[in-house]
Design a protein around this motif. Structure first.
Motif, PDB file in Angstrom:
ATOM      1  N   PRO A  11       4.248  83.620  70.843  1.00 15.89           N
ATOM      2  CA  PRO A  11       4.542  85.032  71.121  1.00 15.89           C
ATOM      3  C   PRO A  11       3.557  85.935  70.389  1.00 15.89           C
ATOM      4  N   TYR A  12       3.311  87.097  70.955  1.00 15.14           N
ATOM      5  CA  TYR A  12       2.492  88.105  70.289  1.00 15.14           C
ATOM      6  C   TYR A  12       3.014  89.472  70.725  1.00 15.14           C
ATOM      7  N   SER A  13       3.163  90.379  69.780  1.00 13.01           N
ATOM      8  CA  SER A  13       3.673  91.713  70.073  1.00 13.01           C
ATOM      9  C   SER A  13       2.596  92.752  69.845  1.00 13.01           C
ATOM     10  N   LEU A  14       2.543  93.718  70.749  1.00 13.73           N
ATOM     11  CA  LEU A  14       1.583  94.815  70.653  1.00 13.73           C
ATOM     12  C   LEU A  14       2.345  96.122  70.529  1.00 13.73           C
ATOM     13  N   LYS A  15       2.009  96.882  69.512  1.00 17.14           N
ATOM     14  CA  LYS A  15       2.643  98.179  69.317  1.00 17.14           C
ATOM     15  C   LYS A  15       1.656  99.260  69.750  1.00 17.14           C
ATOM     16  N   LYS A  16       2.117 100.101  70.659  1.00 20.28           N
ATOM     17  CA  LYS A  16       1.303 101.218  71.128  1.00 20.28           C
ATOM     18  C   LYS A  16       2.198 102.448  71.137  1.00 20.28           C
ATOM     19  N   GLY A  17       1.947 103.328  70.179  1.00 21.85           N
ATOM     20  CA  GLY A  17       2.817 104.485  70.031  1.00 21.85           C
ATOM     21  C   GLY A  17       4.202 104.026  69.593  1.00 21.85           C
ATOM     22  N   ALA A  18       5.220 104.508  70.281  1.00 25.40           N
ATOM     23  CA  ALA A  18       6.605 104.119  69.957  1.00 25.40           C
ATOM     24  C   ALA A  18       7.020 102.839  70.676  1.00 25.40           C
ATOM     25  N   ASN A  19       6.187 102.331  71.568  1.00 18.12           N
ATOM     26  CA  ASN A  19       6.530 101.166  72.386  1.00 18.12           C
ATOM     27  C   ASN A  19       5.995  99.869  71.776  1.00 18.12           C
ATOM     28  N   ILE A  20       6.755  98.815  71.980  1.00 22.13           N
ATOM     29  CA  ILE A  20       6.323  97.481  71.571  1.00 22.13           C
ATOM     30  C   ILE A  20       6.383  96.588  72.803  1.00 22.13           C
ATOM     31  N   PHE A  21       5.252  95.937  73.094  1.00 19.89           N
ATOM     32  CA  PHE A  21       5.140  95.056  74.251  1.00 19.89           C
ATOM     33  C   PHE A  21       4.996  93.620  73.763  1.00 19.89           C
ATOM     34  N   GLY A  22       5.686  92.716  74.415  1.00 20.28           N
ATOM     35  CA  GLY A  22       5.606  91.308  74.044  1.00 20.28           C
ATOM     36  C   GLY A  22       4.869  90.510  75.096  1.00 20.28           C
ATOM     37  N   ILE A  23       4.014  89.622  74.630  1.00 24.09           N
ATOM     38  CA  ILE A  23       3.325  88.699  75.530  1.00 24.09           C
ATOM     39  C   ILE A  23       3.540  87.279  75.004  1.00 24.09           C
ATOM     40  N   VAL A  24       3.399  86.322  75.896  1.00 19.58           N
ATOM     41  CA  VAL A  24       3.487  84.923  75.502  1.00 19.58           C
ATOM     42  C   VAL A  24       2.203  84.248  75.960  1.00 19.58           C
ATOM     43  N   PHE A  25       1.526  83.631  75.017  1.00 20.21           N
ATOM     44  CA  PHE A  25       0.314  82.878  75.325  1.00 20.21           C
ATOM     45  C   PHE A  25       0.697  81.412  75.410  1.00 20.21           C
ATOM     46  N   GLY A  26       0.213  80.747  76.441  1.00 16.81           N
ATOM     47  CA  GLY A  26       0.484  79.326  76.598  1.00 16.81           C
ATOM     48  C   GLY A  26      -0.787  78.564  76.901  1.00 16.81           C
ATOM     49  N   ALA A  27      -0.939  77.392  76.287  1.00 22.01           N
ATOM     50  CA  ALA A  27      -2.116  76.559  76.525  1.00 22.01           C
ATOM     51  C   ALA A  27      -1.793  75.106  76.185  1.00 22.01           C
ATOM     52  N   LYS A  28      -2.464  74.209  76.887  1.00 26.61           N
ATOM     53  CA  LYS A  28      -2.337  72.779  76.598  1.00 26.61           C
ATOM     54  C   LYS A  28      -3.508  72.284  75.757  1.00 26.61           C
ATOM     55  N   HIS A  29      -4.669  72.872  75.949  1.00 28.77           N
ATOM     56  CA  HIS A  29      -5.862  72.384  75.261  1.00 28.77           C
ATOM     57  C   HIS A  29      -5.920  72.924  73.838  1.00 28.77           C
ATOM     58  N   PRO A  30      -6.184  72.052  72.864  1.00 32.30           N
ATOM     59  CA  PRO A  30      -6.209  72.488  71.461  1.00 32.30           C
ATOM     60  C   PRO A  30      -7.265  73.558  71.161  1.00 32.30           C
ATOM     61  N   LEU A  31      -8.364  73.580  71.907  1.00 32.91           N
ATOM     62  CA  LEU A  31      -9.383  74.606  71.659  1.00 32.91           C
ATOM     63  C   LEU A  31      -8.849  75.983  72.041  1.00 32.91           C
ATOM     64  N   ALA A  32      -8.128  76.081  73.145  1.00 28.39           N
ATOM     65  CA  ALA A  32      -7.546  77.362  73.556  1.00 28.39           C
ATOM     66  C   ALA A  32      -6.516  77.830  72.527  1.00 28.39           C
ATOM     67  N   VAL A  33      -5.695  76.899  72.063  1.00 28.38           N
ATOM     68  CA  VAL A  33      -4.690  77.218  71.046  1.00 28.38           C
ATOM     69  C   VAL A  33      -5.387  77.706  69.776  1.00 28.38           C
ATOM     70  N   ASP A  34      -6.401  76.973  69.338  1.00 32.23           N
ATOM     71  CA  ASP A  34      -7.133  77.313  68.119  1.00 32.23           C
ATOM     72  C   ASP A  34      -7.785  78.694  68.227  1.00 32.23           C
ATOM     73  N   LYS A  35      -8.403  78.970  69.362  1.00 33.92           N
ATOM     74  CA  LYS A  35      -9.052  80.275  69.551  1.00 33.92           C
ATOM     75  C   LYS A  35      -8.028  81.408  69.550  1.00 33.92           C
ATOM     76  N   PHE A  36      -6.914  81.224  70.269  1.00 38.61           N
ATOM     77  CA  PHE A  36      -5.887  82.263  70.301  1.00 38.61           C
ATOM     78  C   PHE A  36      -5.362  82.550  68.901  1.00 38.61           C
ATOM     79  N   LEU A  37      -5.012  81.495  68.175  1.00 36.12           N
ATOM     80  CA  LEU A  37      -4.450  81.687  66.837  1.00 36.12           C
ATOM     81  C   LEU A  37      -5.445  82.340  65.886  1.00 36.12           C
ATOM     82  N   ASN A  38      -6.715  81.957  65.979  1.00 36.20           N
ATOM     83  CA  ASN A  38      -7.728  82.584  65.126  1.00 36.20           C
ATOM     84  C   ASN A  38      -7.888  84.068  65.444  1.00 36.20           C
ATOM     85  N   ILE A  39      -7.840  84.415  66.710  1.00 36.00           N
ATOM     86  CA  ILE A  39      -7.929  85.833  67.099  1.00 36.00           C
ATOM     87  C   ILE A  39      -6.692  86.587  66.625  1.00 36.00           C
TER      88      ILE A  39
END
Length: 162
Positions: free
Chosen positions: A19-47
């Motif tokens: 999960p990742y949450s983005l706050k913009k003004g008074a609003n909070i938006f939630g996104i879910v990142f999903g990946a099977k490949h460890p490189l995609a997971v590693d890149k997402f988490l590092n970012i």
């Protein structure tokens, strides 16, 4: 919410959800990142962790981790997300549930952390004489585990010996 999504996945699925949450003004938006490949997971988490080095789950301090360095009414200190992770990693290494860098990186990704958090913990454990491994680095990176296929065993030290 993320727990409900994970329950709907087949047991054999290698898909990792974060999960990742983005706050913009008074609003909070939630996104879910999903990946099977460890490189995609590693890149997402590092970012994610580079955008918020406090807890990596949002572009703001969603868990109030910056306030957890204060003691509560009973003199106890609440652990931050990173401190809890390091405590869990240390316990798993000492219990021999994690014995090498490959298992350590898997745990890092499962817990939604980055290799640096594990490396810092493992280096501290080596410095304190709890474990030993060859070289200076515990090699908890995507490059070492998947690209270069390097395996580094962690040895538990007991009473100053291996």
């Amino acid at each position: 919410m993320i727990g409900q999504l994970r329950k709907k996945l087949p047991i054999t699925s290698n898909l990792k959800l974060y999960p990742y949450s983005l706050k913009k003004g008074a609003n909070i938006f939630g996104i879910v990142f999903g990946a099977k490949h460890p490189l995609a997971v590693d890149k997402f988490l590092n970012i994610a962790w580079s955008r918020n080095p406090i807890n990596g789950d949002a572009n703001f301090d969603i868990d109030d981790d910056s306030k957890k360095n204060q003691l509560d009414l009973f003199g106890d200190k609440k652990l931050t997300k990173i401190e809890k992770f390091k405590e869990n990693l240390r316990a798993k290494v000492l219990a021999k549930e994690i014995q090498n860098n490959i298992e350590a990186l898997g745990f890092v990704h499962d817990e939604g952390h980055i290799g640096k958090h594990a490396s810092d913990c493992l280096k501290e454990m080596k410095k304190n004489g709890e474990i030993d491994y060859e070289g200076l680095s515990p090699l908890v990176t995507y490059e070492n585990v998947y690209k270069n296929k390097r395996k580094l065993d962690y040895k538990i030290k007991k009473d100053g010996s291996i």
